[in-house]
Motif scaffolding. Structure first.
Motif, PDB file in Angstrom:
ATOM      1  N   UNK A  61      -0.340  19.743  15.804  1.00  0.00           N
ATOM      2  CA  UNK A  61       0.688  19.421  14.836  1.00  0.00           C
ATOM      3  C   UNK A  61       1.051  20.651  14.017  1.00  0.00           C
ATOM      4  N   UNK A  62       2.035  20.577  13.141  1.00  0.00           N
ATOM      5  CA  UNK A  62       2.765  19.355  12.814  1.00  0.00           C
ATOM      6  C   UNK A  62       3.717  18.929  13.938  1.00  0.00           C
ATOM      7  N   UNK A  63       3.959  17.632  14.000  1.00  0.00           N
ATOM      8  CA  UNK A  63       4.862  17.075  15.001  1.00  0.00           C
ATOM      9  C   UNK A  63       6.253  16.919  14.391  1.00  0.00           C
ATOM     10  N   UNK A 120       6.942  15.537  10.685  1.00  0.00           N
ATOM     11  CA  UNK A 120       6.094  14.366  10.480  1.00  0.00           C
ATOM     12  C   UNK A 120       4.762  14.793   9.874  1.00  0.00           C
ATOM     13  N   UNK A 121       4.365  14.116   8.818  1.00  0.00           N
ATOM     14  CA  UNK A 121       3.087  14.394   8.155  1.00  0.00           C
ATOM     15  C   UNK A 121       2.041  13.394   8.639  1.00  0.00           C
ATOM     16  N   UNK A 126      -2.514   4.641  12.248  1.00  0.00           N
ATOM     17  CA  UNK A 126      -2.027   5.296  11.028  1.00  0.00           C
ATOM     18  C   UNK A 126      -0.548   5.642  11.133  1.00  0.00           C
ATOM     19  N   UNK A 127       0.080   5.768   9.976  1.00  0.00           N
ATOM     20  CA  UNK A 127       1.490   6.124   9.923  1.00  0.00           C
ATOM     21  C   UNK A 127       1.658   7.643   9.864  1.00  0.00           C
ATOM     22  N   UNK A 128       2.689   8.128  10.546  1.00  0.00           N
ATOM     23  CA  UNK A 128       3.134   9.506  10.364  1.00  0.00           C
ATOM     24  C   UNK A 128       4.390   9.443   9.505  1.00  0.00           C
ATOM     25  N   UNK A 129       4.383  10.149   8.383  1.00  0.00           N
ATOM     26  CA  UNK A 129       5.471  10.038   7.420  1.00  0.00           C
ATOM     27  C   UNK A 129       6.526  11.116   7.652  1.00  0.00           C
TER      28      UNK A 129
END
Length: 454
Positions: free
Chosen positions: A361-363, A34-35, A397-400
């Motif tokens: 992170x990263x997750x 996930x970014x 916020x979105x995690x991409x």
């Protein structure tokens, strides 16, 4: 006896330690990095299609998020709300047509009217349609339009006039400008003014599908007695029906097919709310549709229906009420399946995952573990009600999701849960006690037998 007790205790302790060990990403079949582009205590993740397709559980209880240290972080799963429905409006191209009768030599020949546009396009109307033709207009989809348009009405825009008037309009549809089908007949139109007030009726109901490769032409014909001012423009309006929640479409793959029956399967059973079946070629097909929840279940009837693809129109989706479906079967009725088999797609509620960004992170988003239990929190447990974020999660916020990573592999899809592992260890311990006990009894019997022989 002490040895037996010690062995049983060691078996139970081994079972408990393996059953209640902390989770790690390797306990799951697949993952995605996930970014996170901004700093926040919480992030949202729109679950990718692969999660729904390959989760070991229909309710997604085996979805997790891990931090860089391999620790599970708190999260919740929520139904993804549908964005507000917006009417899809398209400005149609407008071509005024000049009408002229076509003379015929035979008295029995039907009356024919020729409509001709300035660009040379000609349309002939015969019979009853030619008897009541006033001002007419050819309407077409714009050249830039590539998607289908499920039309519900036409909205007319005419030049302003001080005089009140009313009349009627009919609408026809065609794909080749030669063959026309009536869509609406004698729809009322009016523009009335009185004492500074205005009553305007400028919409014509027309329910059909317009397509760049199918029916893309409409013919608007006014009644000869309709004194409508010059038509300035026409909008094609399609009002989508807004579902309660957003749905994700999951296509099924053909597993088995004969000339009269075919079975489609999903990789994992899915709680489907609707089922869509699409004929790839024009035609109709009477069928019986059945479904099952897993490979060992009996087939259950869903519907007896007629599948059709006629003039870019297809039958509605079949409701399933979130039943868990692993496969569907389509059996034809006095017919054969087409050479190109129908497309089968199931729809289920889309989910959004919200996680607390604990650790570094990263997750990683992970899924695919038959041994997993439901550990998702409620939203109030994840985000305190006193914080603004709990009232408006759309601001998070979105995690991409990025690339897919193989973790524990497909074997995790058949893993045994902690509770089942504990039961297995208990069963092994019981069997061990019984076997050792029987062995001890045999030893005692053997010693008694030897002493009796002396």
């Amino acid at each position: 006896m002490k040895r037996i007790k010690a062995m049983v205790c060691s078996l139970l302790l081994a079972g408990s330690s393996s059953a209640f060990a902390a989770e790690s990403p390797r306990d799951y079949a697949t993952g995605m990095t996930l970014e996170t582009s901004s700093s926040s205590p919480w992030y949202r993740v729109a679950l990718p299609r692969e999660v729904y397709q390959h989760s070991a559980w229909p309710d997604l209880r085996d979805v997790r998020v891990f931090n860089q240290q391999g620790e599970r972080v708190p999260f919740t799963l929520m139904t993804k709300p549908t964005p507000p429905a917006v009417a899809d409006s398209v400005a149609l191209r407008l071509f005024p047509l000049a009408a002229s009768p076509i003379a015929t030599t035979e008295a029995s020949a039907p009356q024919t009217i020729r409509l001709k546009a300035a660009n040379g396009v000609e349309i002939n109307l015969e019979g009853d349609e030619a008897k009541s033709v006033g001002q007419s207009y050819l309407l077409t989809l714009p050249d830039s339009r590539e998607a289908l348009l499920r039309l519900t009405k036409l909205q007319l825009d005419w030049a302003a006039s001080n005089a009140s008037w009313q009349g009627k309009a009919s609408v026809y549809a065609s794909r080749d400008l030669s063959h026309w089908q009536r869509v609406q007949e004698n729809a009322p139109l009016m523009d009335l003014s009185r004492d500074g007030e205005r009553l305007k009726m400028n919409t014509v109901a027309a329910e059909l599908t317009l397509s760049p490769k199918g029916r893309r032409y409409l013919l608007l014909v006014l009644d000869p007695q309709t004194p409508m001012p010059e038509l300035k423009g026409v909008m094609a309006v399609a009002q989508p029906q807004e579902p309660l929640t957003e749905r994700i479409q999951l296509p099924a793959a053909v597993a088995k097919a004969t000339s009269t029956e075919a079975i489609w399967q999903w990789d994992q059973p899915q709680p489907l709310s609707t089922l869509s079946i699409t004929l790839m070629e024009e035609g109709v097909l009477p069928v019986e549709i059945a479904w099952r929840s897993d490979a060992k279940s009996e087939w259950r009837p869903l519907a007896k229906s007629v599948l059709f693809n006629v003039n870019d129109q297809t039958q509605a989706a079949f409701p399933l009420s979130a039943n868990v479906v692993e496969a569907i079967r389509i059996t034809t009725v006095d017919a054969h399946l087409p050479q190109t088999l129908p497309g089968v797609t199931g729809a289920r509620e889309a989910k959004v995952l919200i996680f607390n960004a604990q650790g570094k992170g990263p997750y990683m988003l992970a899924w695919g573990n038959k041994a997993a239990e439901n550990v998702a929190l409620s939203l109030n447990q994840l985000i305190p009600e006193s914080l603004p974020a709990s009232k408006n999660i759309e601001t998070l916020p979105w995690a991409q999701p990025l690339e897919t990573v193989k973790l524990g592999g497909d074997a995790r899809l058949q893993a045994v849960s902690a509770g089942e592992q504990q039961k297995l260890w208990v069963a092994l311990a019981v069997w061990a006690v019984l076997i050792v006990g029987v062995g001890a009894l045999l030893m005692v019997a053997w010693r008694i037998w030897r002493e009796a022989r002396r």
